[in-house]
Write a protein that holds these residues in place. Structure first.
Motif, PDB file in Angstrom:
ATOM      1  N   PRO A  13     -11.074  34.243  -3.770  1.00  0.00           N
ATOM      2  CA  PRO A  13     -10.679  35.653  -3.875  1.00  0.00           C
ATOM      3  C   PRO A  13      -9.827  36.114  -2.709  1.00  0.00           C
ATOM      4  CG  PRO A  13     -12.998  35.401  -4.297  1.00  0.00           C
ATOM      5  CD  PRO A  13     -12.521  34.085  -3.841  1.00  0.00           C
ATOM      6  N   THR A  14     -10.044  35.542  -1.545  1.00  0.00           N
ATOM      7  CA  THR A  14      -9.219  36.012  -0.424  1.00  0.00           C
ATOM      8  C   THR A  14      -7.764  35.678  -0.656  1.00  0.00           C
ATOM      9  OG1 THR A  14      -9.870  33.993   0.670  1.00  0.00           O
ATOM     10  CG2 THR A  14     -10.938  36.017   1.391  1.00  0.00           C
ATOM     11  N   ASN A  15      -7.525  34.535  -1.264  1.00  0.00           N
ATOM     12  CA  ASN A  15      -6.135  34.192  -1.562  1.00  0.00           C
ATOM     13  C   ASN A  15      -5.502  35.233  -2.463  1.00  0.00           C
ATOM     14  OD1 ASN A  15      -5.882  31.974  -0.091  1.00  0.00           O
ATOM     15  ND2 ASN A  15      -6.092  30.498  -1.760  1.00  0.00           N
ATOM     16  N   VAL A  16      -6.235  35.615  -3.489  1.00  0.00           N
ATOM     17  CA  VAL A  16      -5.723  36.612  -4.415  1.00  0.00           C
ATOM     18  C   VAL A  16      -5.360  37.866  -3.655  1.00  0.00           C
ATOM     19  CG1 VAL A  16      -6.280  38.020  -6.405  1.00  0.00           C
ATOM     20  CG2 VAL A  16      -7.128  35.692  -6.259  1.00  0.00           C
ATOM     21  N   CYS A  17      -6.287  38.246  -2.802  1.00  0.00           N
ATOM     22  CA  CYS A  17      -6.098  39.472  -2.028  1.00  0.00           C
ATOM     23  C   CYS A  17      -4.844  39.359  -1.167  1.00  0.00           C
ATOM     24  CB  CYS A  17      -7.309  39.670  -1.162  1.00  0.00           C
ATOM     25  SG  CYS A  17      -7.720  41.366  -0.983  1.00  0.00           S
ATOM     26  N   LYS A  18      -4.708  38.198  -0.555  1.00  0.00           N
ATOM     27  CA  LYS A  18      -3.580  37.988   0.345  1.00  0.00           C
ATOM     28  C   LYS A  18      -2.262  38.109  -0.430  1.00  0.00           C
ATOM     29  CE  LYS A  18      -2.436  34.025   2.173  1.00  0.00           C
ATOM     30  NZ  LYS A  18      -2.823  32.654   2.538  1.00  0.00           N
ATOM     31  N   GLU A  19      -2.213  37.427  -1.556  1.00  0.00           N
ATOM     32  CA  GLU A  19      -0.972  37.449  -2.332  1.00  0.00           C
ATOM     33  C   GLU A  19      -0.634  38.862  -2.775  1.00  0.00           C
ATOM     34  OE1 GLU A  19       0.960  35.036  -2.663  1.00  0.00           O
ATOM     35  OE2 GLU A  19      -0.239  33.265  -2.205  1.00  0.00           O
ATOM     36  N   LEU A  20      -1.662  39.567  -3.196  1.00  0.00           N
ATOM     37  CA  LEU A  20      -1.415  40.931  -3.650  1.00  0.00           C
ATOM     38  C   LEU A  20      -0.849  41.773  -2.525  1.00  0.00           C
ATOM     39  CD1 LEU A  20      -4.499  41.596  -5.889  1.00  0.00           C
ATOM     40  CD2 LEU A  20      -2.121  41.689  -6.551  1.00  0.00           C
ATOM     41  N   ARG A  21      -1.429  41.591  -1.360  1.00  0.00           N
ATOM     42  CA  ARG A  21      -0.953  42.389  -0.248  1.00  0.00           C
ATOM     43  C   ARG A  21       0.487  42.018   0.097  1.00  0.00           C
ATOM     44  NH1 ARG A  21      -5.346  43.418   4.154  1.00  0.00           N
ATOM     45  NH2 ARG A  21      -6.440  43.910   2.239  1.00  0.00           N
ATOM     46  N   LEU A  22       0.762  40.736   0.062  1.00  0.00           N
ATOM     47  CA  LEU A  22       2.125  40.303   0.383  1.00  0.00           C
ATOM     48  C   LEU A  22       3.128  40.906  -0.585  1.00  0.00           C
ATOM     49  CD1 LEU A  22       1.717  36.563   1.306  1.00  0.00           C
ATOM     50  CD2 LEU A  22       2.570  38.396   2.736  1.00  0.00           C
ATOM     51  N   SER A  23       2.711  40.983  -1.834  1.00  0.00           N
ATOM     52  CA  SER A  23       3.670  41.499  -2.807  1.00  0.00           C
ATOM     53  C   SER A  23       3.943  42.970  -2.560  1.00  0.00           C
ATOM     54  CB  SER A  23       3.163  41.279  -4.223  1.00  0.00           C
ATOM     55  OG  SER A  23       2.344  42.337  -4.608  1.00  0.00           O
ATOM     56  N   SER A  24       2.966  43.708  -2.044  1.00  0.00           N
ATOM     57  CA  SER A  24       3.272  45.129  -1.859  1.00  0.00           C
ATOM     58  C   SER A  24       3.988  45.410  -0.546  1.00  0.00           C
ATOM     59  CB  SER A  24       2.025  45.994  -2.010  1.00  0.00           C
ATOM     60  OG  SER A  24       0.887  45.286  -1.712  1.00  0.00           O
ATOM     61  N   HIS A  25       4.259  44.366   0.228  1.00  0.00           N
ATOM     62  CA  HIS A  25       5.135  44.582   1.390  1.00  0.00           C
ATOM     63  C   HIS A  25       6.505  45.067   0.972  1.00  0.00           C
ATOM     64  CE1 HIS A  25       2.752  43.568   4.670  1.00  0.00           C
ATOM     65  NE2 HIS A  25       2.571  42.290   4.387  1.00  0.00           N
ATOM     66  N   LEU A  26       6.830  44.747  -0.238  1.00  0.00           N
ATOM     67  CA  LEU A  26       8.147  45.070  -0.760  1.00  0.00           C
ATOM     68  C   LEU A  26       8.514  46.528  -0.540  1.00  0.00           C
ATOM     69  CD1 LEU A  26      10.382  43.894  -2.559  1.00  0.00           C
ATOM     70  CD2 LEU A  26       9.155  44.819  -4.481  1.00  0.00           C
ATOM     71  N   ILE A  27       7.531  47.398  -0.743  1.00  0.00           N
ATOM     72  CA  ILE A  27       7.858  48.825  -0.719  1.00  0.00           C
ATOM     73  C   ILE A  27       8.308  49.243   0.667  1.00  0.00           C
ATOM     74  CG2 ILE A  27       5.581  49.765  -0.177  1.00  0.00           C
ATOM     75  CD1 ILE A  27       6.180  51.806  -2.428  1.00  0.00           C
ATOM     76  N   SER A  28       7.699  48.659   1.699  1.00  0.00           N
ATOM     77  CA  SER A  28       8.102  49.070   3.039  1.00  0.00           C
ATOM     78  C   SER A  28       9.522  48.604   3.314  1.00  0.00           C
ATOM     79  CB  SER A  28       7.131  48.498   4.070  1.00  0.00           C
ATOM     80  OG  SER A  28       7.047  47.102   3.889  1.00  0.00           O
ATOM     81  N   ASN A  72       6.819  36.899  -7.432  1.00  0.00           N
ATOM     82  CA  ASN A  72       6.230  35.574  -7.309  1.00  0.00           C
ATOM     83  C   ASN A  72       4.858  35.638  -6.668  1.00  0.00           C
ATOM     84  OD1 ASN A  72       7.884  33.735  -8.512  1.00  0.00           O
ATOM     85  ND2 ASN A  72       9.282  33.658  -6.778  1.00  0.00           N
ATOM     86  N   HIS A  73       4.735  36.513  -5.684  1.00  0.00           N
ATOM     87  CA  HIS A  73       3.409  36.684  -5.081  1.00  0.00           C
ATOM     88  C   HIS A  73       2.407  37.155  -6.122  1.00  0.00           C
ATOM     89  CE1 HIS A  73       3.947  35.713  -0.945  1.00  0.00           C
ATOM     90  NE2 HIS A  73       4.984  36.514  -0.793  1.00  0.00           N
ATOM     91  N   LEU A  74       2.871  38.041  -6.964  1.00  0.00           N
ATOM     92  CA  LEU A  74       1.984  38.531  -8.020  1.00  0.00           C
ATOM     93  C   LEU A  74       1.569  37.386  -8.940  1.00  0.00           C
ATOM     94  CD1 LEU A  74       3.243  41.930  -9.378  1.00  0.00           C
ATOM     95  CD2 LEU A  74       1.222  41.411  -8.056  1.00  0.00           C
ATOM     96  N   ALA A  75       2.535  36.565  -9.287  1.00  0.00           N
ATOM     97  CA  ALA A  75       2.228  35.451 -10.185  1.00  0.00           C
ATOM     98  C   ALA A  75       1.237  34.502  -9.513  1.00  0.00           C
ATOM     99  CB  ALA A  75       3.501  34.709 -10.541  1.00  0.00           C
ATOM    100  N   MET A  76       1.443  34.331  -8.230  1.00  0.00           N
ATOM    101  CA  MET A  76       0.552  33.466  -7.460  1.00  0.00           C
ATOM    102  C   MET A  76      -0.858  34.029  -7.485  1.00  0.00           C
ATOM    103  SD  MET A  76       1.471  30.806  -6.028  1.00  0.00           S
ATOM    104  CE  MET A  76       0.946  29.590  -4.873  1.00  0.00           C
TER     105      MET A  76
END
Lengths: 922, 577
Positions: free
Chosen positions: A507-522, A476-480
């Motif tokens: 653009p910062t929003n995009v960046c934020k969402e992308l980062r949130l989505s990669s929290h998954l791996i941790s 969902n973060h990715l979609a966002m």
């Protein structure tokens, strides 16, 4: 019978388990009988123990080893030193001839279990603790045997007979079967040929017949069917796998269909004797599902279907098979089969297996979860490009899951709808989406599709977070992020206190969402092992088995006593599930796309590279292809076509099997681009048409491709100097983009319109378009496109007359840093030329004083354009150079430049039908 | 038909030959047909007539066209010479083997014949082996039922049998019976194309083996395969075609064939039952009932096909007749799937769905592939509101025969019950595709389109229209059509359908709320159209009914009279109280 699910994983006694029992007896001989084989060393004894431990741990595996495989393993573990075990094993097994032998055998087995009171250990006497792993195994075996009815004992006996016989017969014909396996197993796909496989099973029967044959000598037993029969057989074979016909291709074909082959061997009829548990087959299916998802089209449709059918025969109550059949037909674009299998799967399973299944807390969902069926059906329609049906079905899914308060399914459904809305152009959702899940529509405010999508995305994200569906949150973060990338956020309600809102993407929003989505791996790093299912584990074991056995021999030769290598298959393979890796990977892809849009070529390239190097293993092949496409496009823009085509060749080989390929699209794009540059307009038009044909004809589907095709069509027309037609095409394209809210594309189209007017000499008309494009670029942060629009604007000013040269020059100089830093070859060359032209037309500028200021950029431009083979612009460059040289009085250079000019003009006017191999590809 | 006598003699020889080879079903079938041939009046003896349907009421009632004397033009039958037995006197071994076989000691029979080379002996040996394998297979299915319910037990004799028979065929030393067995083996192994050729070969050289024909028929699932068969024109072919047509849902063609065959085999129970089956598919329940009554009178211990009779009784809600039938078959043979099914039907009619399910389950235990039991069980589950179980049962029926429109329909119903109308539509579509002539299916589908969630009214109208054209018994379609057209703001169409509905109701002499509604609508409609005469007619008819409509009609009438008598511009509504 209806609705009854059998308990998974019964422990049943098989010939293999009997052999393990025999080995156990060797390991721990009972007190009465003295050890038949004194072990050479304690190390050897321990080794046997370890081996037995591994065997018993893996006894629930999907495929039990046959006797010869077991013997092979024993040989490898103990070297050639100790063949006595093996002899003992085979003699014991073949001595089991009557049910009574089996009874005695298991009574004997009971003897090697130490009683709970036998505390006194004798020297060197190994007593199996009934509570130990091995002891447990033995007890389970004994129990299973005692539970058998007489029929069961008979079956066990026949199975042991087959088990031994197979080993003996395969020893003799081992090499031939090995050889045949590699070369001709394609033929084994046809059911007709399977009869031969069954020969093993029916060895006994054939013997009987042979005896009979001896009695009546007349009958000959060669299987020569009459010719008519053979023809029919061919008939049967042909649909099974068309590749069998090309005899010379068998080699590559067999490697191509390797995974199904591998499966087939597991499920050949005679292995059906050995029972496998539910979990094991589920594990196998899980694995195949992953493989299908990853690399769908490399599966051969029919071969895999055949395996699945066989599997279904073996285990009719296992409904997951239907799901795999669905996936298989989905991968091969077989709509009807896919629909059929999907419905069948959900009719049988009632949605009670599969995605994130949470056992129902309340009794409400005891009636099955058919809403999941709706969800899948919707996704299937989406996949096949039926957006309308997909939306209908998903709406129904929302309604049903709300009724049954199935929050998980609702969250997934909402995510699916978001995905649908963002992928497919829908001009209005009126009347399609129910109002129930959007809080605003209930107030009676009609929202645009984009706003509705935004609301949905937010809702879906929140829901997923509260349900702790991690993967869904990430996606969902990715979609966002995707949404933020291309949409301006407007206030949802048009009344009330107006927040001061900049109408720009963020653009910062995009960046934020992308980062949130990669929290998954941790998160998955911490809780590694809990996620793998049991079945997946047992197949992982199977996969690793082949490898470590080889290394076990090595360690044997080194003389080191430990043989840990042989048992490393007990270790978990990987701690991060593939689906997580896939999600992370796609976040990188999205990053690359974002940077591409924002205009940072190096960052886009780096992200694509990261994806291509780190995530290709886990990702689906179409995603991997996308990463390659991005890299190749980058090459084409910055290094010219030669290198791009070389890279394309590699990529084509790599993704040979991907259907509906992005690679094909890329190839057409590159060809079109180059044809335009070289001035091969006919070819350009042809390529452009081909591109258009690739898109689906349904409205709203394949929007990206459709825009691309008509954009290229307009450009081709422009290159052919058909201005009014080009303008018309661009205009209708703009209308379409506006209708479907494709804002980023709008900027490009507007720029193209400006270009058209510039070329047609209507600079005044072009100006507003260029300005509009500029403002679009600004609000969407499309920096590179903005630079390019600025350049066009400058060119327009320049063409209005020399008194605007100053203004044009300052515009160009403002855009130059961006262009030189991130622009491709063509853009840079255009900027240089425009700059030079500005200087030249400026009356206050004297050429003789500042010749470098003009000549430097021009020579740069000419070099870059020659790489691109852009004859038209190159000719212009040389023309300008010639003028400058003329003014400077450098006649020799002038002649040279003029010659170059002439050369380029010649090639432009008489396009050589040159050597190009890529032409005939089409 | 002069061929009657030849048919009779052919059949007599065939019965002997078939039962010599222990092909009991085929010989039973042949014997039934033999008795089905009309006796020559010349050798009528009073004792003979007792077994015949001398006073067959069915024949009088339903024989529409007298085909008896008019054979279809151009049909000339190939006369297949009756097979000569190679060894006129059976060997002693053969006799022993046959008696073992008759006692169902198959392996023993095969063992006795191990060295015999006569064609008859070879066939009997192979057949015995095949049956032994089948028996073992059945046993194993139960013994080996694993956790996954697997059923991969195979007949272990198939491979060796196939080898032997294919060699025999190659040598040319195979007789038609051997070919039949070979075809059976091939079919079991899944090589259907070869099996078909072999079976065709068998029936062409020996047409009286009904077993071979029915195997062949099970391999012909489409009209194309059926047409591609290269069959000799023997009268047995007509039997085959009739049954094959039935299987591929060409019911009227099948019916025609059977009626033609009745010309020769006028008293055949088999043909009667098949005709009943065809009529049942055409939903002519009345005729089916009569035929079955007649059948039972002649053959009171018959269990075959009686499940269909019970279905008819169920549809007509004759519970006492159904219970009588159930009792009768129960006493005859309670462990026949048909008997269980009949009892299940009875309980279902009585509303005792749990018991009914129990009996359907028993029927399925006896025959796992008993199609109608699965479907009927699905219906029971629907009644019990256990939709998942219903879905499962229906789906199994479909997997057995994907052309079973009832099961598709049931699935649609189940999903509609679960509130998934869009999902259900696919199933309804499937069922109307398979049975486009059943108005109930179209109505259900229309109803599905009409649900609140979908509101796809145009589609619903299309479905209702189909239903209305199909002689819709319950007369739902016309009424719904009228209502929908009204809802969509098309008063003219609505009036048209109301009128049609009214005509229908008049013709069938039915009255009820629908009638009132139609009359009321038509009255108001004609009034707004200023066609007062018609409006008046409807209004006066409305006056015959009681209830609020009567008052409305009165006020309408009053309004019209005043308008007609000189207040043309006045709106009627102001006048009505």
């Amino acid at each position: 019978m209806a609705g009854i699910v059998k308990p998974p994983g019964e422990f049943s006694i098989t010939p293999h388990k009997v052999s393990v029992c025999i080995l156990l007896q060797i390991y721990a001989p009972s007190v009465q009988i003295s050890s038949p084989f004194p072990f050479a060393s304690v190390a050897q004894h321990n080794r046997l123990g370890l081996f037995l431990l591994a065997l018993t741990k893996s006894c629930d595996d999907i495929l039990e080893p046959k006797l010869d495989e077991l013997i092979g393993q024993l040989r490898e573990v103990f070297g050639v030193l100790n063949p006595r075990f093996i002899d003992h094993l085979t003699t014991r097994l073949s001595a089991l001839l009557s049910p009574d032998d089996l009874f005695n055998f298991f009574t004997e087995m009971r003897g090697i279990l130490g009683g709970p009171e036998s505390g006194a250990l004798e020297d060197e006497q190994v007593i199996l603790d009934p509570a130990s792993h091995l002891g447990m195994f033995l007890r389970r075996c004994i129990l299973a045997f005692n539970l058998l009815a007489f029929e069961g004992v008979c079956h066990l006996l026949t199975n042991i007979g087959v088990y031994c016989k197979e080993a003996l017969s395969s020893c003799a014909s081992y090499e031939t079967t090995c050889f045949e396996d590699s070369s001709s197993n394609l033929e084994a796909f046809s059911e007709y040929e399977n009869m031969d496989l069954e020969n093993f099973v029916f060895k006994k029967v054939t013997e009987e017949i042979e005896a009979r044959k001896r009695a009546s000598e007349r009958v000959s037993f060669h299987l020569h069917a009459p010719k008519a029969l053979f023809d029919l057989v061919e008939d049967i074979e042909a649909p099974a796998d068309p590749k069998t016909k090309h005899g010379d291709k068998v080699g590559e074909a067999s490697s191509y269909v390797h995974p199904p082959n591998y499966g087939l061997r597991e499920f050949e009829p005679n292995s059906g004797i050995f029972l496998r548990t539910n979990w094991q087959i589920q594990g196998y299916l899980q694995e195949q599902t992953d493989a299908l998802e990853k690399n769908g089209s490399s599966f051969s449709l029919n071969a895999f279907e055949l395996i699945l059918r066989q599997l279904h025969k073996l285990a009719p109550e296992l409904h997951r098979v239907h799901f795999l059949r669905y996936l298989n037909s989905l991968c091969h674009d077989d709509y009807f089969a896919a629909l059929e299998n999907l419905l069948r799967y959900f009719d049988y399973s009632a949605g009670t297996e599969g995605i994130d299944f949470v056992p129902p807390a309340s009794g409400s969902s005891s009636f099955g979860r058919y809403e999941i069926a709706l969800l899948f059906l919707g996704m299937m329609h989406f996949q096949f490009g039926h957006p309308k049906q997909a939306l209908e079905v998903l709406t129904e899914a929302v309604r049903v899951s709300q009724q049954l308060s199935d929050d998980t399914c609702l969250a997934y459904t909402l995510a699916a709808i978001c995905n649908l809305l963002s992928e497919i152009g829908v001009s209005s959702t009126a009347g399609i989406l129910g109002s129930s899940f959007s809080p605003l529509t209930s107030i009676g405010i009609s929202l645009s599709v984009q706003q509705q999508l935004f609301v949905l995305l937010r809702g879906s994200l929140k829901r997923a977070e509260s349900l702790k569906l991690k993967r869904l949150v990430a996606s969902n973060h990715l979609a966002m992020a995707k949404f933020d990338l291309t949409h301006v956020q407007r206030p949802l309600v048009s009344f009330g206190p107006k927040a001061s809102m900049k109408l720009r993407t963020c653009p910062t929003n995009v960046c934020k969402e992308l980062r949130l989505s990669s929290h998954l791996i941790s998160e998955f790093g911490f809780e590694s092992s809990t996620m793998t299912t049991d079945g997946a584990f047992s197949t992982a074991w199977l996969k690793n088995l082949q490898k470590p056995l080889g290394s076990a021999i090595l360690s044997q030769e080194n003389g080191s006593g430990s043989c840990e290598n042989a048992f490393q298959f007990c270790v978990q393979p990987s701690s991060i599930p593939g689906s997580v890796l896939q999600l992370i990977g796609s976040s990188y892809l999205l990053r690359a796309t974002a940077w591409e849009l924002y205009g940072s070529a190096p960052l886009a390239r780096i992200n694509a590279l990261v994806y291509a190097t780190c995530f290709t293993d886990a990702s689906s092949s179409s995603d991997a292809a996308l990463a390659y496409v991005k890299l190749i496009q980058h090459l084409a823009v910055f290094r010219g076509y030669k290198e791009a085509f070389a890279a394309l060749k590699i990529a084509e080989e790599k993704f040979l099997s991907v259907s509906k390929s992005r690679i094909l699209i890329l190839k057409l794009q590159l060809l079109h681009e180059r044809a335009l540059h070289r001035g091969h307009l006919k070819l350009a038009q042809q390529v452009c048409d081909e591109l258009g044909v690739l898109a689906s004809s349904v409205t709203g589907v394949d929007m990206e491709l459709k825009t691309e095709a008509s954009l290229r069509h307009a450009r081709t027309l422009l290159a052919a100097n058909q201005y009014s037609e080009a303008a018309a095409v661009a205009h209708s394209l703009f209308c379409m983009c506006y209708k479907f809210n494709l804002q980023v594309e709008n900027a490009t189209v507007l720029l193209l319109l400006a270009e058209v007017h510039k070329r047609s000499g209507n600079a005044v008309l072009g100006l507003p378009y260029a300005l509009a494009s500029l403002s679009f670029c600004q609000s969407f942060n499309l920096d590179l496109l903005k630079a390019s629009a600025t350049l066009t604007l400058a060119e327009l000013w320049l063409s209005l007359g020399s008194n605007h040269a100053k203004r044009a020059l300052s515009l160009i100089q403002g855009a130059l840093p961006m262009i030189l830093g991130h622009g491709g070859l063509e853009l840079r060359a255009r900027a240089y030329i425009a700059e030079a032209k500005c200087y030249l037309s400026d009356p206050s500028f004297s050429v003789s004083e500042n010749s470098e200021v003009i000549l430097d950029p021009l020579s740069q431009a000419s070099a870059e354009l020659q790489v691109l083979e852009y004859h038209e612009l190159a000719a212009e460059t040389f023309y300008l150079m010639a003028i400058v040289f003329h003014k400077l009085g450098q006649l020799e250079e002038r002649e040279e430049a003029a010659n170059s000019f002439k050369k380029h003009m010649m090639t432009l006017e008489n396009p050589l039908d040159d050597e190009d191999p890529l032409f005939n590809v089409l | 038909m002069n061929s009657k006598e030849s048919c009779r003699s052919e059949l007599r020889i065939a019965i002997r030959q078939l039962s010599d080879r222990c092909l009991y079903t085929a010989s039973k079938w042949a014997a039934e047909q033999l008795m089905g041939i009309e006796q020559d009046p010349a050798n009528f003896t009073p004792s003979n007539t007792r077994f015949q349907w001398g006073s067959s009421s069915i024949r009088r009632r339903f024989r529409t066209n007298e085909i008896t004397s008019t054979p279809i033009a151009g049909v000339s039958y190939v006369s297949t010479p009756v097979m000569e037995e190679d060894d006129a006197v059976d060997g002693d071994f053969y006799l022993l083997a046959k008696s073992y076989f008759d006692c169902r000691e198959y392996r023993r029979a095969a063992h006795v014949l191990r060295d015999q080379t006569g064609k008859k002996s070879v066939f009997l040996r192979c057949y015995a082996l095949y049956l032994a394998g089948e028996k073992r297979k059945e046993e194993e299915v139960i013994e080996l039922e694993g956790p996954l319910g697997k059923s991969d037990s195979v007949n272990r004799e198939l491979v060796s049998l196939e080898r032997e028979l294919s060699t025999l065929r190659k040598n040319g030393s195979i007789d038609p019976f051997g070919l039949y067995l070979y075809g059976l083996v091939l079919k079991e192994k899944g090589s259907e194309n070869v099996a078909r050729t072999v079976l065709v070969e068998s029936v062409n050289s020996y047409p009286w083996n009904w077993n071979a024909w029915s195997e062949l028929q099970s391999l012909c699932t489409t009209i194309d395969t059926l047409n591609s068969l290269n069959l000799n024109n023997h009268w047995m072919k007509d039997f085959f075609l009739a049954s094959a047509y039935q299987e591929i849902r060409m019911h009227s063609e099948s019916l025609a064939k059977y009626e033609y065959l009745q010309g020769t085999f006028g008293y055949s129970n088999y043909i009667q039952a098949q005709i009943a089956k065809a009529q049942y598919s055409l939903r002519e329940f009345q005729q089916v009932e009569t035929i079955f009554e007649e059948l039972l009178r002649n053959d009171p211990y018959r269990v075959e096909d009686m499940d269909m009779y019970s279905n008819v009784l169920y549809a007509n809600e004759c519970s006492s007749a159904l219970s009588y039938l159930a009792h009768r078959v129960f006493m005859t043979d309670k462990y026949r799937p048909e008997s269980c099914c009949i009892i299940g039907n009875y309980y279902s009619l009585k509303g005792q769905h749990e018991k009914s399910v129990m009996y359907f389950r028993r029927a399925l235990k006896l025959n796992k592939n008993y199609l109608s039991a699965w479907t009927l069980m699905g219906h029971e589950y629907i009644e019990m509101k256990n939709t998942p179980a219903a879905v499962d049962a229906y789906r199994r029926a479909i997997d057995i025969n994907p052309c079973d429109y009832r099961a598709w329909y049931g699935l649609g119903q189940a999903y509609e019950m679960m509130g998934m109308p869009f999902y259900a539509l696919h199933y309804f579509r499937k069922s109307v595709f398979l049975q486009p002539n059943d108005s109930r299916l179209w109505i259900s589908m229309a109803h599905c389109y009409e649900t609140d969630q979908l509101r796809m009214l145009e589609e619903a109208i299309k479905c209702y229209r189909r239903a209305a054209n199909l002689n819709d018994r319950e007369a739902i379609a016309l009424h719904q059509l009228a209502k929908l057209q009204y809802e969509l703001g098309r008063p003219e169409e609505a009036a048209f359908y109301y009128k049609k509905d009214l005509e229908r109701m008049e013709a069938e002499e039915r009255e009820g709320p629908n009638m009132v509604e139609a009359l009321l609508y038509l009255a108001t409609y004609y009034k707004t159209q200023k066609r007062f005469e018609e409006a008046e007619v409807y209004c006066t008819r409305l006056l015959d009914f009681t209830g609020p409509e009567k008052e409305t009609a009165k006020s309408l009438l009053r309004g019209m009279r005043t308008t007609q008598s000189g207040f043309p511009s006045m709106d009627v509504e102001h006048f009505s109280p």
